[in-house]
Design a protein around this motif. Structure first.
Motif, PDB file in Angstrom:
ATOM      1  N   GLY A 133       0.820  -1.215   0.000  1.00 51.93           N
ATOM      2  CA  GLY A 133       0.000   0.000   0.000  1.00 51.93           C
ATOM      3  C   GLY A 133       0.848   1.257   0.000  1.00 51.93           C
ATOM      4  N   PHE A 134       1.903   1.284   0.785  1.00 56.21           N
ATOM      5  CA  PHE A 134       2.805   2.443   0.798  1.00 56.21           C
ATOM      6  C   PHE A 134       3.513   2.606  -0.554  1.00 56.21           C
ATOM      7  CE2 PHE A 134       2.894   2.219   5.579  1.00 56.21           C
ATOM      8  CZ  PHE A 134       2.425   3.509   5.788  1.00 56.21           C
ATOM      9  N   LYS A 135       3.957   1.526  -1.122  1.00 56.03           N
ATOM     10  CA  LYS A 135       4.638   1.609  -2.420  1.00 56.03           C
ATOM     11  C   LYS A 135       3.702   2.173  -3.484  1.00 56.03           C
ATOM     12  CE  LYS A 135       8.062  -2.088  -1.922  1.00 56.03           C
ATOM     13  NZ  LYS A 135       8.506  -3.402  -2.423  1.00 56.03           N
ATOM     14  N   LYS A 136       2.481   1.704  -3.477  1.00 54.52           N
ATOM     15  CA  LYS A 136       1.509   2.169  -4.452  1.00 54.52           C
ATOM     16  C   LYS A 136       1.201   3.656  -4.273  1.00 54.52           C
ATOM     17  CE  LYS A 136      -3.107   1.121  -6.213  1.00 54.52           C
ATOM     18  NZ  LYS A 136      -4.319   0.284  -6.073  1.00 54.52           N
ATOM     19  N   ALA A 137       1.076   4.109  -3.035  1.00 57.40           N
ATOM     20  CA  ALA A 137       0.784   5.518  -2.769  1.00 57.40           C
ATOM     21  C   ALA A 137       1.973   6.410  -3.101  1.00 57.40           C
ATOM     22  CB  ALA A 137       0.388   5.684  -1.305  1.00 57.40           C
ATOM     23  N   GLN A 138       3.160   5.904  -2.968  1.00 59.23           N
ATOM     24  CA  GLN A 138       4.354   6.730  -3.157  1.00 59.23           C
ATOM     25  C   GLN A 138       4.917   6.684  -4.576  1.00 59.23           C
ATOM     26  OE1 GLN A 138       8.196   5.813  -1.069  1.00 59.23           O
ATOM     27  NE2 GLN A 138       7.584   7.576   0.204  1.00 59.23           N
ATOM     28  N   LYS A 139       4.517   5.719  -5.380  1.00 58.17           N
ATOM     29  CA  LYS A 139       5.123   5.525  -6.698  1.00 58.17           C
ATOM     30  C   LYS A 139       4.949   6.741  -7.619  1.00 58.17           C
ATOM     31  CE  LYS A 139       5.467   2.138 -10.408  1.00 58.17           C
ATOM     32  NZ  LYS A 139       4.987   0.838 -10.930  1.00 58.17           N
ATOM     33  N   PRO A 140       3.758   7.317  -7.785  1.00 55.44           N
ATOM     34  CA  PRO A 140       3.622   8.496  -8.665  1.00 55.44           C
ATOM     35  C   PRO A 140       4.440   9.676  -8.160  1.00 55.44           C
ATOM     36  CG  PRO A 140       1.477   7.529  -8.239  1.00 55.44           C
ATOM     37  CD  PRO A 140       2.439   6.883  -7.297  1.00 55.44           C
ATOM     38  N   TRP A 141       4.387   9.899  -6.890  1.00 58.01           N
ATOM     39  CA  TRP A 141       5.151  11.015  -6.346  1.00 58.01           C
ATOM     40  C   TRP A 141       6.646  10.772  -6.491  1.00 58.01           C
ATOM     41  CZ3 TRP A 141       8.730  12.056  -2.519  1.00 58.01           C
ATOM     42  CH2 TRP A 141       8.849  13.393  -2.114  1.00 58.01           C
ATOM     43  N   GLU A 142       7.047   9.553  -6.368  1.00 59.44           N
ATOM     44  CA  GLU A 142       8.470   9.210  -6.504  1.00 59.44           C
ATOM     45  C   GLU A 142       8.969   9.525  -7.915  1.00 59.44           C
ATOM     46  OE1 GLU A 142      11.446   5.306  -6.062  1.00 59.44           O
ATOM     47  OE2 GLU A 142       9.293   5.099  -5.767  1.00 59.44           O
ATOM     48  N   LYS A 143       8.119   9.272  -8.952  1.00 60.75           N
ATOM     49  CA  LYS A 143       8.514   9.584 -10.330  1.00 60.75           C
ATOM     50  C   LYS A 143       8.691  11.087 -10.519  1.00 60.75           C
ATOM     51  CE  LYS A 143       6.334   5.595 -12.588  1.00 60.75           C
ATOM     52  NZ  LYS A 143       5.317   5.182 -13.572  1.00 60.75           N
ATOM     53  N   LYS A 144       7.740  11.836 -10.015  1.00 60.84           N
ATOM     54  CA  LYS A 144       7.821  13.292 -10.139  1.00 60.84           C
ATOM     55  C   LYS A 144       9.028  13.825  -9.364  1.00 60.84           C
ATOM     56  CE  LYS A 144       2.823  13.836 -10.685  1.00 60.84           C
ATOM     57  NZ  LYS A 144       2.853  14.273 -12.098  1.00 60.84           N
ATOM     58  N   TYR A 145       9.291  13.254  -8.252  1.00 62.90           N
ATOM     59  CA  TYR A 145      10.419  13.697  -7.425  1.00 62.90           C
ATOM     60  C   TYR A 145      11.742  13.379  -8.124  1.00 62.90           C
ATOM     61  CZ  TYR A 145      13.593  14.007  -3.444  1.00 62.90           C
ATOM     62  OH  TYR A 145      14.639  14.348  -2.599  1.00 62.90           O
ATOM     63  N   THR A 146      11.824  12.228  -8.739  1.00 62.78           N
ATOM     64  CA  THR A 146      13.044  11.857  -9.459  1.00 62.78           C
ATOM     65  C   THR A 146      13.279  12.799 -10.654  1.00 62.78           C
ATOM     66  OG1 THR A 146      12.694   9.530  -8.826  1.00 62.78           O
ATOM     67  CG2 THR A 146      14.200   9.966 -10.659  1.00 62.78           C
ATOM     68  N   SER A 213       2.006  20.271  -6.993  1.00 62.20           N
ATOM     69  CA  SER A 213       0.577  20.087  -7.266  1.00 62.20           C
ATOM     70  C   SER A 213       0.104  18.678  -6.909  1.00 62.20           C
ATOM     71  CB  SER A 213       0.287  20.383  -8.739  1.00 62.20           C
ATOM     72  OG  SER A 213       0.958  19.456  -9.570  1.00 62.20           O
ATOM     73  N   TYR A 214       1.035  17.738  -6.876  1.00 63.73           N
ATOM     74  CA  TYR A 214       0.666  16.347  -6.548  1.00 63.73           C
ATOM     75  C   TYR A 214       0.832  16.038  -5.056  1.00 63.73           C
ATOM     76  CZ  TYR A 214       0.225  11.302  -7.084  1.00 63.73           C
ATOM     77  OH  TYR A 214      -0.206  10.001  -6.988  1.00 63.73           O
ATOM     78  N   ASN A 215       1.406  16.933  -4.323  1.00 62.72           N
ATOM     79  CA  ASN A 215       1.685  16.654  -2.902  1.00 62.72           C
ATOM     80  C   ASN A 215       0.420  16.339  -2.108  1.00 62.72           C
ATOM     81  OD1 ASN A 215       4.439  16.869  -3.067  1.00 62.72           O
ATOM     82  ND2 ASN A 215       4.504  19.037  -2.493  1.00 62.72           N
ATOM     83  N   ALA A 216      -0.651  17.036  -2.376  1.00 58.18           N
ATOM     84  CA  ALA A 216      -1.889  16.798  -1.632  1.00 58.18           C
ATOM     85  C   ALA A 216      -2.383  15.358  -1.832  1.00 58.18           C
ATOM     86  CB  ALA A 216      -2.942  17.799  -2.067  1.00 58.18           C
ATOM     87  N   LYS A 217      -2.370  14.911  -3.101  1.00 58.63           N
ATOM     88  CA  LYS A 217      -2.787  13.541  -3.391  1.00 58.63           C
ATOM     89  C   LYS A 217      -1.844  12.540  -2.729  1.00 58.63           C
ATOM     90  CE  LYS A 217      -4.717  10.094  -5.651  1.00 58.63           C
ATOM     91  NZ  LYS A 217      -6.011   9.521  -5.201  1.00 58.63           N
ATOM     92  N   TYR A 218      -0.567  12.857  -2.782  1.00 55.03           N
ATOM     93  CA  TYR A 218       0.448  11.974  -2.179  1.00 55.03           C
ATOM     94  C   TYR A 218       0.243  11.858  -0.671  1.00 55.03           C
ATOM     95  CZ  TYR A 218       5.101  10.606  -0.490  1.00 55.03           C
ATOM     96  OH  TYR A 218       6.142   9.985   0.135  1.00 55.03           O
ATOM     97  N   ILE A 219      -0.014  12.992  -0.049  1.00 54.89           N
ATOM     98  CA  ILE A 219      -0.234  12.977   1.402  1.00 54.89           C
ATOM     99  C   ILE A 219      -1.489  12.187   1.742  1.00 54.89           C
ATOM    100  CG2 ILE A 219      -0.786  14.434   3.373  1.00 54.89           C
ATOM    101  CD1 ILE A 219       0.992  16.596   2.117  1.00 54.89           C
ATOM    102  N   GLU A 220      -2.525  12.353   0.984  1.00 52.79           N
ATOM    103  CA  GLU A 220      -3.778  11.639   1.243  1.00 52.79           C
ATOM    104  C   GLU A 220      -3.591  10.138   1.132  1.00 52.79           C
ATOM    105  OE1 GLU A 220      -8.339  11.363  -0.556  1.00 52.79           O
ATOM    106  OE2 GLU A 220      -6.892  12.827  -1.363  1.00 52.79           O
TER     107      GLU A 220
END
Length: 483
Positions: A133-146, A213-220
Motif C-alpha cells: 500500500g505504501f509503495k503504491k501511494a508513493q510511486k507516482p510522487w516518486e517519479k515526479k520527485y526523481t 501540485s501532486y503533494n496533496a494527493k500523495y499525502i492523502e
C-alpha cells in the motif's frame, strides 16, 4: 509542516521521503516479536512464583520437623506452627498465581497473536499488505520527485558553465594577446550558456510545480495506508493493556479474600499464645505439680531382697563378684558388727589367683562371710568360687565357723528356689503368664507361655532378673510363675 523545505533537504529523514515508511511497516513485525517477549515474561514470572511456592513449602516442612523433635511446647509452639501454616497457605496462593499466568494470560496472548499475525512465505501477511500500500501511494510522487531532482541537477550544471564562461570572456577582454576572433568565439559560447540556464531553469520550475501540485494527493494516499498501520498498532497496544490488567489481577493477592484470611488466622493464632497456660502445663507434666510416690514407713521383712532395678547398678556386668544386699541379724545376746562397710551394700570379688588350692582356705573365707551375711548368700558365694571336685574329706561347718552356735540355721531352700542349669545359665525356670512390652533397654520382652531362666529374686520394686533368648534383663515378678 513545509513540504517544500523537507523535499529539498537531502539529509532529512522524514516519513514522506522515498522508502522511509519502512519503519512503520517494520513496527508490525516488531509487534509480533513483542508478543513473544510478553509471553516469555509471563512464563518466567510463573516459574518464579512456582519456585517461591516450593521454597515456602520446603521451609515449612523443615521447621515443622524441627518442632516435632524440638523443645518448644504448648501455645507458643502453636504460634510457631501458625507462621508455618501461613507459609503453606501462601505457597498455595502463589501456586495459583503461577497457574493463572500460564493457563490464562499466556494462552490468551498466544491465541491473539495467532489470530492477528498470519505468516506467509517471507513476511507476515499484514506486513506485506501495508508495504504494498505504501509503495503504491508513493510511486507516482516518486517519479515526479526523481524528475525534479534531474531538472535541478541540469539547471545547476548550466549555471556553473555560464558562470565559468562569463569569467573567461571578462578576462579575454582585458588581455591584449587574445585576438578578436577568439574573443568573439568566447562571447558566442557565453550566449549559449545563458540560453541553457534559462531553458533548464524553466524546466526545473515546471517539475517543481508539478510535484507540488501532486503533494496533496500523495499525502492523502500515504495517510490512508499509515492510518491502517496505526489502527493495527492500536489494536495491539489495547490488547496488551487489557492483558496487563489481567496479569495485575492475578498477581494482586491483596484483593483475594483467602490472602487476608491467611494473615487474620496468623494474627489470631499468635494472639492465643498464653504464657500462664504453658507454664501450668509444664508444671503439671514436668514440674512441681507432678504426682510423687513419697516414701512411707515399711515394716522390716526378713525375706531376701537383693536386686534393685537401677540402670547404673552394674548388675549383669559379668563381674566375678557378688553384691551383699541384706544382713541377717543374730539372736539376742550376739552383737552385730559395728563397722559401716558391713551394714551397707558390699561387693566381694574373687579371682582365680585368690583361690586357695587347699580346703582350709575356703573354710576360712566361708567362716568370715558367715559372720556378716546370711547362710543363703554364703551358699551362692561358695557355688561361684568352689574348687573343681576333688576327693577330700568334707569340712565340718561347725569346725570352721566359731560362731555356729550363735547363728540361726537358715531354712532349707524350697525345690522351686533351687538353682538349675537351663540354656547354659544357672537359675530357676519360670513361665510367662502375660505379654510384656519393654519400655527400657535393660528389660526382657515376654509372651504368654514363654519359658526362661530366673537369675535373681524379686527386688523391692517388684522386678526380677532373668535370661531369655541369649540376653539378660529385668521383668515384672508378678508376670511369671515357677515351672
Amino acid at each position: 509542516m513545509s513540504l517544500n523545505e523537507d523535499l529539498v533537504q537531502a539529509s532529512n529523514d522524514s516519513f514522506w521521503e522515498i522508502g522511509k515508511y519502512s519503519r512503520t511497516v517494520k513496527r508490525i513485525d516488531n509487534g509480533k516479536a513483542l508478543c513473544d517477549s510478553l509471553r516469555q515474561l509471563i512464563q518466567q514470572r510463573s516459574e518464579i512464583e512456582t519456585s517461591y511456592a516450593k521454597s515456602l513449602t520446603n521451609w515449612s516442612k523443615k521447621w515443622n520437623e524441627f518442632l516435632d523433635r524440638g523443645n518448644e511446647y504448648g501455645t507458643i509452639q502453636a504460634g510457631w506452627r501458625g507462621m508455618l501454616q501461613e507459609a503453606d497457605s501462601l505457597s498455595e496462593l502463589h501456586s495459583l498465581v503461577s497457574d493463572n499466568l500460564m493457563n490464562k494470560d499466556y494462552v490468551s496472548i498466544k491465541a491473539w497473536q495467532k489470530e492477528n499475525y498470519h505468516k506467509s512465505m517471507m513476511h507476515f501477511k499484514e506486513t506485506k499488505e501495508l508495504e504494498e500500500g505504501f509503495k503504491k501511494a508513493q510511486k507516482p510522487w516518486e517519479k515526479k520527485y526523481t524528475k525534479l531532482m534531474a531538472a535541478k541537477k541540469d539547471y545547476h550544471a548550466a549555471c556553473r558553465s555560464e558562470k565559468s564562461t562569463a569569467n573567461q570572456e571578462n578576462n579575454a577582454r582585458g588581455d591584449s594577446a587574445v585576438s578578436p576572433d577568439q574573443l568573439k568565439k568566447i562571447q558566442e559560447k557565453l550566449r549559449k550558456c545563458q540560453q541553457e540556464v534559462e531553458t533548464t531553469k524553466e524546466k526545473y520550475e515546471a517539475c517543481l510545480n508539478d510535484l507540488n501540485s501532486y503533494n496533496a494527493k500523495y499525502i492523502e494516499d500515504m495517510n490512508e495506508v499509515f492510518q491502517k498501520c496505526q489502527d493495527f498498532e492500536k489494536t495491539r497496544i489495547e490488547f496488551f493493556k487489557k492483558t496487563m490488567f489481567e496479569i495485575h489481577q492475578h498477581l494482586d493477592l491483596s484483593v483475594d479474600p483467602r490472602f487476608s484470611q491467611v494473615y487474620s488466622s496468623l494474627h489470631s493464632t499468635i494472639g492465643q499464645i498464653d504464657s500462664d497456660k504453658d507454664l501450668r502445663w509444664w508444671s503439671t507434666n514436668h514440674g512441681a505439680d507432678m504426682a510423687m510416690n513419697w516414701p512411707t514407713f515399711e515394716e522390716y521383712s526378713p525375706e531376701l531382697q537383693n536386686i534393685s532395678k537401677k540402670k547404673d547398678s552394674g548388675i549383669g556386668g559379668g563381674s566375678d563378684g557378688i553384691t551383699i544386699t541384706s544382713i541377717r541379724h543374730k539372736p539376742d545376746g550376739l552383737d552385730a558388727p559395728q563397722s559401716s562397710p558391713y551394714n551397707s551394700k558390699r561387693q566381694v570379688s574373687t579371682t582365680e589367683s585368690q583361690r586357695s588350692s587347699s580346703g582350709s582356705n575356703i573354710q576360712q573365707q566361708s567362716s568370715t562371710l558367715r559372720s556378716y551375711t546370711n547362710y543363703t548368700y554364703f551358699r551362692v558365694w561358695m557355688s561361684r568360687h568352689k574348687e573343681p571336685e576333688r576327693k577330700e574329706e568334707p569340712v565340718s561347718m561347725e569346725e570352721s565357723n566359731p560362731f555356729a552356735d550363735d547363728i540361726d540355721e537358715p531354712p532349707s531352700p524350697s525345690p522351686e528356689d533351687s538353682p538349675r542349669q537351663m540354656n547354659g545359665k544357672e537359675g530357676v525356670p519360670v513361665r510367662a503368664l502375660y505379654d510384656y512390652v519393654v519400655t527400657e533397654e535393660d528389660e526382657l520382652p515376654l509372651k504368654a507361655g514363654d519359658v526362661f531362666v530366673k537369675l535373681s529374686e524379686e527386688d523391692e520394686l517388684g522386678w526380677c532378673k532373668g535370661y531369655k533368648d541369649g540376653r539378660e534383663g529385668l521383668y515384672p515378678a508378678n508376670y511369671v510363675e515357677p515351672v
